[in-house]
Design a protein around this motif. Structure first.
Motif, PDB file in Angstrom:
ATOM      1  N   TYR A  57      23.680  80.487  56.175  1.00 20.14           N
ATOM      2  CA  TYR A  57      23.921  81.614  57.080  1.00 20.14           C
ATOM      3  C   TYR A  57      23.041  81.458  58.314  1.00 20.14           C
ATOM      4  O   TYR A  57      21.925  80.950  58.236  1.00 20.14           O
ATOM      5  CB  TYR A  57      23.591  82.949  56.405  1.00 20.14           C
ATOM      6  N   ARG A  58      23.565  81.941  59.438  1.00 17.40           N
ATOM      7  CA  ARG A  58      22.786  81.949  60.679  1.00 17.40           C
ATOM      8  C   ARG A  58      22.549  83.399  61.083  1.00 17.40           C
ATOM      9  O   ARG A  58      23.504  84.149  61.303  1.00 17.40           O
ATOM     10  CB  ARG A  58      23.544  81.211  61.780  1.00 17.40           C
ATOM     11  N   PRO A  59      21.298  83.846  61.164  1.00 15.87           N
ATOM     12  CA  PRO A  59      21.022  85.247  61.524  1.00 15.87           C
ATOM     13  C   PRO A  59      21.362  85.528  62.983  1.00 15.87           C
ATOM     14  O   PRO A  59      21.086  84.716  63.872  1.00 15.87           O
ATOM     15  CB  PRO A  59      19.526  85.403  61.259  1.00 15.87           C
ATOM     16  N   THR A  61      21.315  88.907  65.858  1.00 17.77           N
ATOM     17  CA  THR A  61      20.886  90.277  66.145  1.00 17.77           C
ATOM     18  C   THR A  61      21.741  90.831  67.274  1.00 17.77           C
ATOM     19  O   THR A  61      21.772  90.279  68.372  1.00 17.77           O
ATOM     20  CB  THR A  61      19.403  90.326  66.541  1.00 17.77           C
ATOM     21  N   GLN A  71      21.458  93.643  62.304  1.00 15.40           N
ATOM     22  CA  GLN A  71      21.261  92.270  61.843  1.00 15.40           C
ATOM     23  C   GLN A  71      22.531  91.773  61.166  1.00 15.40           C
ATOM     24  O   GLN A  71      23.002  92.368  60.198  1.00 15.40           O
ATOM     25  CB  GLN A  71      20.091  92.181  60.871  1.00 15.40           C
ATOM     26  N   TYR A  73      24.659  88.190  59.624  1.00 13.94           N
ATOM     27  CA  TYR A  73      24.459  86.849  59.096  1.00 13.94           C
ATOM     28  C   TYR A  73      25.795  86.119  59.159  1.00 13.94           C
ATOM     29  O   TYR A  73      26.723  86.450  58.415  1.00 13.94           O
ATOM     30  CB  TYR A  73      23.936  86.906  57.661  1.00 13.94           C
ATOM     31  N   PRO A 167      26.223  90.373  52.805  1.00 17.63           N
ATOM     32  CA  PRO A 167      25.802  90.071  54.174  1.00 17.63           C
ATOM     33  C   PRO A 167      26.810  90.600  55.196  1.00 17.63           C
ATOM     34  O   PRO A 167      28.007  90.349  55.086  1.00 17.63           O
ATOM     35  CB  PRO A 167      25.756  88.535  54.197  1.00 17.63           C
TER      36      PRO A 167
END
Length: 301
Positions: A57-59, A61, A71, A73, A167
């Motif tokens: 996963y790539r966070p 914002t 947030q 993901y 997520p």
């Protein structure tokens, strides 16, 4: 060197990531592998802590209109492809509770609001951090209840959860939030029936409405909160418990739709104002926005 070890080493060289090969291939796991088009032993990595680098996963914002942040993901392409297949081939084929209107095919905010048209009193509230509080324990219990064996239920949970919850950003999370919360919806619907109220849920938005203002329970907010706590949720205190007395002329604002005493659905004042400002569009972007608003109003009518 055994044949299996040779194949594992070859897979490492070709794919550039470790391959999980230990663990039982149960009937449920074999079924899941066939459904997803993935070797069952590769899926075993979702049952443990170690994942191939391509499943990550790539966070992200994102800023909210009120200045707060959200947030997200974003799953990697390989992980997203698996989740999309699971969504299409399995999750979207399962029945949903009748009160669910969000994250549901062919349903919209208008369908959610339409359930409360003509009611005398409307109340609404939001669930705090809905996806973050839909935990992996409840997701696994859901899959187990669908008669997936222990290994397959663990793999499915690992495939669909991250850091112990759904997520926000995975394509499977909206559908699972509905499926997992069928008992919650039934509990809230049963509470509503006690006072002849109507109940609906659009994602994290809860709506209740009553035809008779004299039957609105004084302890409704407390009872809703009590039920939510039993499912690891709580009411969003910042938005509060919002009540509109439509029979007195107040306009209830439900998931972006206004419910008035005339028994019709209306766009919110913000949408109406935006449409007035775009009455004479100056460019293609303005024209597209106006077209979108007109489509929304048409849907309400």
């Amino acid at each position: 060197m055994t044949v299996l070890a040779t194949l594992v080493n070859l897979a490492r060289r070709l794919t550039g990531h470790p391959v999980e090969h230990a663990g039982p291939v149960t009937p449920g796991l074999a079924r899941l592998g066939w459904m997803l088009g993935v070797p069952p032993r590769e899926l075993l990595q979702f049952h443990g802590a170690r994942r191939a680098p391509r499943y990550h996963y790539r966070p992200l914002t994102l800023a909210k209109p009120n200045g707060a942040t959200r947030q997200l993901y974003a799953p990697s392409p390989a992980l997203k492809a698996l989740q999309q297949t699971l969504l299409r081939e399995y999750l979207n084929t399962l029945p949903l509770h009748w009160a669910v209107t969000g994250f549901r095919r062919k349903f919209s905010v208008a369908d959610n609001a339409r359930m409360h048209v003509g009611q005398a009193v409307v109340a609404a509230a939001d669930i705090t951090d809905f996806f973050d509080h839909t935990g992996a324990r409840r997701v696994r219990a859901f899959f187990a209840a669908q008669e997936w064996d222990e290994v397959a239920a663990g793999v499915l949970t690992g495939l669909c959860t991250f850091r112990g919850a759904l997520p926000q950003g995975a394509p499977t999370s909206p559908a699972l939030s509905n499926l997992v919360n069928a008992p919650l919806d039934e509990a809230l619907a049963a509470l509503a029936r006690q006072s002849n109220a109507c109940y609906s849920r659009y994602g994290d938005d809860l709506t209740f409405s009553w035809p008779d203002p004299r039957r609105v329970p004084h302890a409704m907010q407390r009872d809703v909160q009590r039920i939510l706590l039993g499912f690891d949720y709580s009411l969003n205190r910042s938005k509060g418990w919002r009540v509109w007395h439509v029979h007195r002329g107040e306009v209830a604002l439900i998931t972006g739709v206004g419910l008035a005493r005339d028994g019709h659905m209306h766009p919110t004042p913000e949408v109406a104002q935006a449409m007035r400002e775009l009455r004479h569009p100056q460019n293609a972007d303005d024209a597209a926005r106006l077209h979108g608003y007109e489509g929304f109003v048409k849907m309400l009518r």
